[in-house]
Design an enzyme around this catalytic site. Structure first.
Site, short mmCIF file in Angstrom:
data_model
loop_
_atom_site.label_atom_id
_atom_site.label_comp_id
_atom_site.label_asym_id
_atom_site.label_seq_id
_atom_site.Cartn_x
_atom_site.Cartn_y
_atom_site.Cartn_z
CB VAL A 271 -12.96 -12.32 20.00
CG1 VAL A 271 -12.84 -11.15 19.05
CG2 VAL A 271 -12.61 -13.62 19.31
CD GLU A 295 -6.19 -10.28 14.38
OE1 GLU A 295 -5.16 -10.77 13.91
OE2 GLU A 295 -7.07 -10.96 14.93
N GLY A 389 -3.94 -13.55 14.01
CA GLY A 389 -3.00 -12.44 14.10
C GLY A 389 -2.14 -12.47 15.35
#
Lengths: 511, 511
Positions: A271, A295, A389
């Site tokens: 993000v 994710e 992740g």
């Protein structure tokens, strides 16, 4: 007592209570597994009530702390509120809250920063001890007691299974249209009983749309009505757009050379501003029938689904702006069969990421001239957020890409350094580095070749001569010429920043 | 011309020639994919003939180099011979030869040190360019042209598939009883067409016993008669036995606590003295029905199969002593159905390692107080061997264990340091550290907790006070208290060793 339409199972109805009453049931010193993945689907009321309870006890000189386990980051009313009252003893596996970060870096919280795909299994293996309480936000409870998951799945399946006690927040603000969007895979086992996970396309459904929950474990059900934490969408800046441009040119070239299909391969994206710019670039780019195995769903991915550029996406939660959330709610029937929300043990599973051949695009704090990447620590000692992740994806990806602006803090920090101050992704796991200056394709290159390419293509102009000079001296003076390194200087840029506020060499002038 | 019983296919018989004639067919500057995994199954004659050809050209002032791709390490007649004549331009993915190592550390060879599970797929993806020649040792050629693999499988399937030209060495010294021991899985695909790999037990057979080979690509078949490189078995020293003892006590404790079954889980073991001691300890220990899912079969694993302690094992090659090899040949009918040899893309596959829940036991060069592990570089710049499969196993294991003696070079090097000089396995991937001093179980611990445990349990007594002192000062002076670090000192132990020949502080005396 009002009728709570979302709580349709009688066994759960009898457990309805206030957030304060529920928080009072959480045993001191216990481990609490909470829902939440980047704010989406995190509990909203009970953590704040627990923080109030902890604060009240603190006022009486009594320290009350919990171990706090989540999917990933949460929101200010969870990590922030509990860190503020110093109510967290141990935190895993990821956080991004300013107050929590400060507590960790002051040494008040033991923080276990780990691969998100490892969390559920380590709890099942018994490696973290007993999970006492699960505190889970859901969108509703079905008549038979199954739960409609909220806007993230995270580790909820594992928390519900492993905890002795369950507290549910039923958030009436979450759209009921979420029902059917989730895919909770119950085929996991402990070794030696594991079998292949039967997923071959990013948007395959292999499980059930609802979470199972033993009603006998439920001690409280708390109705809530509060939006997920969401951050305003910032338009991309020029640097981010340049990074996106380099990356899209690279994808075009890979397609031309036959190393990627025209629909690319499933996309994973972190993000933030750079990620937004990349997704916007892809939405305006030449690639069609894209998919995502990632994710979190961001605004940019919703836009790609709307435009038809993307045909399906898999994630474990959302990370939307207020406008993105509104769009999602308004068009949930459009999105429902195009988005699959999975437990994070599936969204981040090495088996699936490698099988699907994911294109992993992640931000970094810094990279060194050999392509080692630091994703977590500022100047080696202070945590920023965590690895999240990124390691699950980078290690197992078809293409492993890391991105950053070439410098930070008005140019006082170079994001390309002689040696990173902390390693999260080793040279073995990093294929492509991108800054606004350019892209370094490290595939098939040995360390010295990597160094020259990274310095030439990615470094900021004001630091490039310094990096070249370091590398040439290292090549000359280093005992080994495989990965030339000056042990006395490798971390000197970071040390200089700590001393002077800049990695630039001002000391020569001062001396 | 003699009858070569092992070459039963007429199309291949017509290509029989001498090693020198075969070596003359290798184009200058090409990439050669060779068989071989830790010496087992490597070609024995053509590489030496090629080295002679290169040497002859060099005598005329002409530099002739190849790119050399293998399974893992090979033998002195391959890596050694070709490195000696400076005939290698680029080398991947692993080596352990003294001459080759020297060339790399002098800067003469570009060495790409990579995860062994990544090799085959990166070649298929086209990330390393074109593979021109496959040079593969086999035990025989069947009438229909299929190949009986030799004592390792490595990347042979990929080399045979991807190369334009194939040269085969048919080694009559390898036992024909190898036939049927191999399991070559041909179900691999490129993304987006990959499917689950149908293996659920370490010794499952999911493929074919023979290698496929297009006869049209075969340009030479060279009969050979030479043993694999093998190293004498050294009896375990006291330190190794202590490491083994700590580890076996740990396994016992895990079984007692219900975190491991009594048959443990499939074992992966590196090679070397410590590994030998651990396997011997397990062979005398209380665990039954053990299995292995590993890279190489060592003497210790043969002993466990013989004793019945181990019921089945999977690997991609052998690494035996001369006595071990003799035992294997003498009892090959006993071993054949208990050992499966697979391509290394299967023996090291993240999907399989994670599914099976492997116990990964690997040696390290050094670890730091936070549990980052260096497996590859001496003093940060010189390569030792390479990461090999240790990352494939450590990242995806049920238990990730790293082992070393607490000090080296007569005590002048501490194997526990403030910061490792190169990171191959990050804190996120390292659960258990063991030295002869003790074992540090890092599961569920945050960085500062890890540091105290590693220093207390694993460090050498002469370095323990120095580590404690560094850590306490770092805790005090470091900006971040999450992973306390003194940037000016983190690598000072290595720098001191380079300056003085010891990590011990002698300078204070000298000054």
């Amino acid at each position: 007592m009002p009728e709570y339409d979302r709580i349709q199972c009688p066994a759960f109805k009898s457990k309805i209570m206030s957030a304060d009453a529920a928080a009072a049931l959480i045993p001191e010193g216990c481990n609490v597994g909470m829902s939440g993945f980047t704010g989406s689907g995190a509990p909203k009321e009970v953590p704040m009530a627990l923080a109030r309870r902890i604060e009240a006890q603190l006022a009486q000189g009594h320290h009350f702390k919990i171990g706090m386990w989540t999917g990933a980051s949460t929101g200010p009313e969870i990590d922030g509120a509990l860190a503020k009252v110093n109510g967290i003893n141990m935190r895993l596996p990821y956080q991004s809250d300013p107050t929590s970060r400060e507590r960790i870096n002051q040494g008040d919280i033991n923080y276990i920063d780990m691969h998100l795909s490892h969390v559920a299994q380590y709890v099942w293996f018994g490696f973290f001890g007993k999970l006492n309480v699960a505190l889970i936000e859901v969108a509703g409870i079905l008549p038979d007691g199954r739960l409609i998951p909220s806007t993230s799945v995270g580790n909820n399946k594992t928390w519900l299974d492993q905890a002795d006690l369950v507290i549910l927040e039923v958030n009436e603000r979450q759209p009921l249209g979420l029902a059917g969007m989730h895919d909770v895979y119950y085929g996991t086992q402990l070794p030696p009983h594991r079998v292949p996970i039967p997923l071959v396309h990013p948007h395959d459904r292999i499980g059930e749309p609802y979470l199972r929950c033993d009603p006998a474990k439920v001690i409280a059900v708390v109705p809530t009505h509060k939006a997920d934490r969401n951050s305003p969408f910032k338009p991309a800046d020029a640097d981010s757009e340049q990074i996106a441009g380099h990356l899209i040119d690279f994808f075009k070239s890979e397609v031309r050379h036959g190393r990627l299909p025209k629909s690319l391969l499933p996309l994973q994206s972190g993000v933030g501003n750079i990620a937004n710019a990349v997704l916007a670039g892809l939405n305006n780019g030449p690639f069609e029938n894209l998919t995502a195995f990632t994710e979190v769903m961001q605004d940019g991915m919703l836009a790609m689904l709307r435009s038809g550029k993307m045909v399906g996406a898999s994630a474990t939660g959302f990370s939307l702006s207020p406008e993105g959330e509104q769009d999602f709610v308004d068009n949930i029937d459009f999105y429902r069969d195009k988005i699959v929300l999975r437990p994070q043990e599936m969204s981040n599973h090495p088996e699936l990421i490698r099988r699907l051949g994911v294109i992993a695009m992640n931000a970094m704090i810094e990279a060194d001239i050999y392509g080692n990447v630091n994703s977590t620590h500022v100047m080696g000692s202070s945590i920023m957020n965590g690895i999240g992740g990124s390691g699950d994806f980078a290690r197992n990806a078809y293409l492993s890409i890391f991105m950053a602006k070439s410098s930070a803090r008005g140019g006082d920090i170079s994001c390309i350094v002689p040696a990173v101050s902390h390693v999260d992704h080793t040279e073995h796991d990093v294929q492509i580095l991108v800054t606004e200056r350019g892209l370094a394709d490290l595939r098939g290159l040995a360390p010295k070749q990597r160094a020259r390419l990274i310095i030439d293509n990615c470094s900021a102009p004001e630091y490039r001569p310094m990096l070249q000079e370091y590398f040439e001296r290292a090549l000359h003076h280093s005992r080994g010429k495989h990965t030339p390194m000056l042990l006395d200087e490798a971390l000197s840029w970071h040390a200089r920043f700590e001393r002077t506020g800049s990695m630039k060499v001002r000391e020569a002038v001062a001396a």
